[in-house]
Motif scaffolding. Structure first.
Motif, PDB file in Angstrom:
ATOM      1  N   LEU A   1       0.858  -1.195   0.000  1.00  0.00           N
ATOM      2  CA  LEU A   1       0.000   0.000   0.000  1.00  0.00           C
ATOM      3  C   LEU A   1       0.888   1.237   0.000  1.00  0.00           C
ATOM      4  O   LEU A   1       0.693   2.173  -0.757  1.00  0.00           O
ATOM      5  CB  LEU A   1      -0.901   0.028   1.238  1.00  0.00           C
ATOM      6  N   PHE A   2       1.898   1.251   0.881  1.00  0.00           N
ATOM      7  CA  PHE A   2       2.833   2.373   0.954  1.00  0.00           C
ATOM      8  C   PHE A   2       3.508   2.579  -0.403  1.00  0.00           C
ATOM      9  O   PHE A   2       3.536   3.653  -0.945  1.00  0.00           O
ATOM     10  CB  PHE A   2       3.932   2.092   1.996  1.00  0.00           C
TER      11      PHE A   2
ATOM     12  N   GLN B   1       1.341   3.878  -3.402  1.00  0.00           N
ATOM     13  CA  GLN B   1       1.019   5.295  -3.391  1.00  0.00           C
ATOM     14  C   GLN B   1       2.153   6.144  -3.940  1.00  0.00           C
ATOM     15  O   GLN B   1       1.929   7.205  -4.504  1.00  0.00           O
ATOM     16  CB  GLN B   1       0.708   5.752  -1.963  1.00  0.00           C
TER      17      GLN B   1
ATOM     18  N   LEU C   1       1.479  13.159  -5.286  1.00  0.00           N
ATOM     19  CA  LEU C   1       1.233  12.836  -3.879  1.00  0.00           C
ATOM     20  C   LEU C   1       2.535  12.548  -3.134  1.00  0.00           C
ATOM     21  O   LEU C   1       2.521  12.324  -1.929  1.00  0.00           O
ATOM     22  CB  LEU C   1       0.309  11.625  -3.767  1.00  0.00           C
TER      23      LEU C   1
ATOM     24  N   VAL D   1       3.364  14.232   0.240  1.00  0.00           N
ATOM     25  CA  VAL D   1       2.529  13.714   1.329  1.00  0.00           C
ATOM     26  C   VAL D   1       3.010  12.324   1.717  1.00  0.00           C
ATOM     27  O   VAL D   1       3.152  11.988   2.885  1.00  0.00           O
ATOM     28  CB  VAL D   1       1.044  13.645   0.892  1.00  0.00           C
ATOM     29  N   PHE D   2       3.298  11.535   0.688  1.00  0.00           N
ATOM     30  CA  PHE D   2       3.739  10.175   0.935  1.00  0.00           C
ATOM     31  C   PHE D   2       5.030  10.161   1.761  1.00  0.00           C
ATOM     32  O   PHE D   2       5.155   9.446   2.747  1.00  0.00           O
ATOM     33  CB  PHE D   2       3.956   9.440  -0.385  1.00  0.00           C
TER      34      PHE D   2
ATOM     35  N   MET E   1       4.454  11.339   5.296  1.00  0.00           N
ATOM     36  CA  MET E   1       3.822  10.273   6.059  1.00  0.00           C
ATOM     37  C   MET E   1       4.813   9.183   6.373  1.00  0.00           C
ATOM     38  O   MET E   1       4.885   8.672   7.493  1.00  0.00           O
ATOM     39  CB  MET E   1       2.668   9.748   5.211  1.00  0.00           C
TER      40      MET E   1
ATOM     41  N   LEU F   1       6.921  10.162   9.215  1.00  0.00           N
ATOM     42  CA  LEU F   1       6.217  10.018  10.496  1.00  0.00           C
ATOM     43  C   LEU F   1       6.209   8.575  10.977  1.00  0.00           C
ATOM     44  O   LEU F   1       6.332   8.283  12.147  1.00  0.00           O
ATOM     45  CB  LEU F   1       4.747  10.457  10.338  1.00  0.00           C
ATOM     46  N   PHE F   2       6.019   7.702  10.025  1.00  0.00           N
ATOM     47  CA  PHE F   2       5.836   6.304  10.388  1.00  0.00           C
ATOM     48  C   PHE F   2       7.126   5.518  10.221  1.00  0.00           C
ATOM     49  O   PHE F   2       7.103   4.305  10.135  1.00  0.00           O
ATOM     50  CB  PHE F   2       4.739   5.680   9.533  1.00  0.00           C
TER      51      PHE F   2
END
Lengths: 338, 338
Positions: free
Chosen positions: B252-253, B256, B262, B265-266, B269, B272-273
Motif C-alpha cells: 500500500l505504501f 502510493q 502525492l 505527502v507520501f 507520512m 512520520l511512520f
C-alpha cells in the motif's frame, strides 16, 4: 426484509451486558424488522435499557437467568452443567422455533457442543465447522474454515468443509463456482500433513467443486481462493495472526493521531489510504465480527469474546442475514449436489 | 571479528546466481574478514563476477557443480539423489571443516535432511528445528520455532524446542532468562492439542526455564514472549501469515509513491511512520531473511526461496554472526543445564 427474531446470549465472553445491550439496541435501530430475546441477568441488563424509545423496546424481550458458562471450563464439564445458562436457554429458543438464530460471545467449545446437541448437525455432516469471512487486498472477501471447532481433522472432514464453504461463499459472497484452496505450508503436492494431501486428492476428483490447490499463509489476503479450508487449529492460528497484524498496524495510525500538530498530515494520509484503511479495519475483530457455526440445522453466530459494541452489533446483523437467506437449508440442498 | 569461511549453495531456491552472487559480494563488502566458497554452475556464476575489485575476488572460491536439488522433490527422493548437488557439497564443506557454516535458499526438507546426515544433531537433540526472529511492535525481537522442519511434534519435542529457543534468545537477543510461550488457540489451560498441553506441563515443572504460558496468534508481534514455541506446521502458517500481512501493508505504501503529485505527502507520512515502517519491513521476508537450522553441530541458515539481494546478504551475515558466536557449542553447553 421479513420479520425475524434472534436469541442472544448477552452474558457470554469477557464482555457482558455493557457491550451486548448497547449492541442489541444498535442492531434493532439498523434493522426495523428485527426482534431480540435477551438471555441473561435482568438486573445487569435493565440499567442499559433506560430511556430507550418505545418502538425499540417493544422488540426486546428479556429472559432472566443468572447462570453462565465460564470461558475457562472444559467442554465436557461445561456441557454437563449448562442447564439454565444464558447460552443453553438461547439455543433452546432456536430449537423450539421461538427464535430463528442465536448469537453468543461465550465459550466456543461449549457453543459448538450445545449447538450439536440442541440444534443437530445437518443430515450427512460429520463435523460442523466455524467459518468467517476475511477481506482481501483487492476489496473482495474470502471465506475461511474451520477456525477452531475441530482441532484434529481427517481428509474427509476437510472435504466436507470445502463443500460447506463453497455453498456458504456462493450465497454469502454471491459467487458462482467459488475457487477452493487448502491451507498448507507449501504449494507443491508433497508438502504438509498426510490428511491435507489426501484431502487434495479427494477434491481433485470432484468436478462439482472448483479446487485450485494449496494456499500458503502469506497469500491469505490476496484473494487467490474464495474458500480457504484448514483444520481448526491452523485456521485459528492463521486468523488470529492476521487479526493481530491488522490491529498493530491500525494502532500505528491511531497512535499518531494523538499528536495534534501532526493531525493534518495524519488526516491527509488517512484520506489517501482510506480504502486500504477500511480493508485493514475489516480484519480487525473489534470492527468486523462474527464467525458462524456452519453445518447445523439453524444459524448460530459466535462473536469474539472481546468484541466492542459495533462488533457485537455486526454479529447480530450477520445472524439476521443468514437466517433470512435460509443458509442452513441452502447448505442441506447443496450437499445433495456433491 | 575473526576470519571466517562460509559455504554457499548459490543454486538453491527460485533465485539462483543472479541474486545469490550480488548478495555474496554485498556480504563480503560489509564483512572484510569473511570468505565464501560458492557451490554452483561456474558458467552461471562467472558473469556476475566481472569487474569486481580484487580484494573482494580474493575472498571468493568457486566450486563448480551442475547438479541441484529441485524444490518439488520429496525429501527421501531428494536425499538419495543429492550426490554432487550444490547443497550437498556446501554442507560437506562444513562437515570437513573447510567452512564454518552454510547458507542455502533451497528445498527446506532436503536441507534439514542432509544437515542431519552430514552435520549430525547435537548430542541429546531428538529433532533439530527451524528458528527465526520476528520483530515486535515495541522495536524488540522474539525468537520463533519450529517454522516447518517438524510437522508432527510430541510434547517432548516442543520441550526441547523451548530449551534450544531459550539458549538461542539468550545469545542472539542478549537476554537473561527469556520468557517462553507456547503457540496455542487460547490462553486457558484446557485449550489446544493434547501434545501442547502436555508440553505446558513439562515446561511448568522446569525452574531453569522461564515459561509464561500459551500465546495466541494475535499477540505474536506484541513481545509477550521472547521465545514462541510451536509445531512446524502451525509455526510456518503463522510466520507466513505475518509475512503476507506485512507485505500487503508495505505494498500500500509503495503503491502510493507512484502518484508523483502525492509524493510529498507520501514522504511526509513515511517519515512520520518511519519506525513503524522499518519494523514492518523487518517482517517482510524480502528485507529480513534467514531462518536457522538449530540443534545441529554446525551453523546452517536457510534463506527464503524467493529472497532478493539484500535478503540473501542478510542470511549470509546471520550465518557469519552465529558461527562467530559459536552458537551450536553454546546450545550444547546449555543443554547440560536443563
Amino acid at each position: 426484509m421479513n420479520r425475524l427474531t434472534l436469541a442472544l446470549d448477552v452474558m457470554g465472553g469477557d464482555i457482558g451486558p455493557r457491550i451486548t445491550i448497547p449492541a442489541s439496541l444498535l442492531a434493532l435501530e439498523n434493522d426495523p424488522m428485527l426482534s431480540l430475546i435477551l438471555f441473561g441477568d435482568s438486573q445487569q441488563i435493565s440499567p442499559f435499557l433506560e430511556n430507550i424509545p418505545k418502538p425499540c423496546l417493544n422488540r426486546i424481550q428479556i429472559h432472566h437467568c443468572t447462570r453462565t458458562i465460564d470461558n475457562n471450563q472444559g467442554i465436557s464439564y461445561a456441557l454437563r452443567r449448562s442447564k439454565n445458562t444464558s447460552m443453553h436457554l438461547a439455543l433452546e429458543a432456536v430449537q423450539h422455533g421461538v427464535a430463528q438464530g442465536c448469537v453468543s460471545a461465550g465459550n466456543t467449545g461449549a457453543l459448538m457442543g450445545l449447538s450439536k446437541i440442541l440444534l443437530q448437525p445437518l443430515k450427512g455432516i460429520a463435523r460442523p465447522a466455524l467459518v468467517s469471512m476475511i477481506p482481501t487486498v483487492d476489496g473482495e472477501k474470502s471465506v475461511m474454515l474451520d477456525l477452531g471447532a475441530n482441532l484434529e481433522c481427517s481428509a474427509e472432514n476437510l472435504y466436507q468443509f470445502a463443500i460447506m464453504g463453497s455453498i456458504f461463499a456462493e450465497h454469502r459472497l454471491n459467487l458462482v463456482y467459488p475457487r477452493i484452496g487448502l491451507l498448507n505450508i507449501g504449494v507443491e503436492e508433497i508438502k504438509g500433513h498426510q490428511f491435507i494431501r489426501d484431502a487434495a486428492n479427494l477434491l481433485e476428483k470432484s468436478t462439482a467443486l472448483n479446487y485450485i490447490g494449496f494456499v500458503e499463509g502469506d497469500l491469505l489476503l490476496n484473494g487467490k481462493a474464495d474458500v480457504i479450508v484448514s483444520d481448526g487449529f491452523s485456521g485459528n492460528v492463521a486468523l488470529k495472526t492476521l487479526e493481530g497484524a491488522a490491529k498493530n498496524v491500525l494502532s500505528l495510525f491511531k497512535g499518531q493521531s494523538k499528536h495534534y500538530c501532526l493531525k493534518p498530515v495524519f488526516w491527509g494520509m488517512r484520506y489517501l489510504f482510506k480504502t486500504s484503511y477500511q480493508r485493514l479495519k475489516h480484519i480487525n475483530p473489534d470492527e468486523y465480527n462474527g464467525a458462524s457455526l456452519i453445518g447445523l440445522s439453524a444459524v448460530v453466530v459466535k462473536s469474539h469474546g472481546s468484541a466492542n459494541v459495533n462488533a457485537f452489533a455486526h454479529a447480530i446483523a450477520d445472524a439476521a442475514f443468514q437466517a433470512r437467506q435460509k443458509l442452513p437449508e441452502k447448505i442441506l440442498a447443496g450437499l445433495a449436489r456433491y
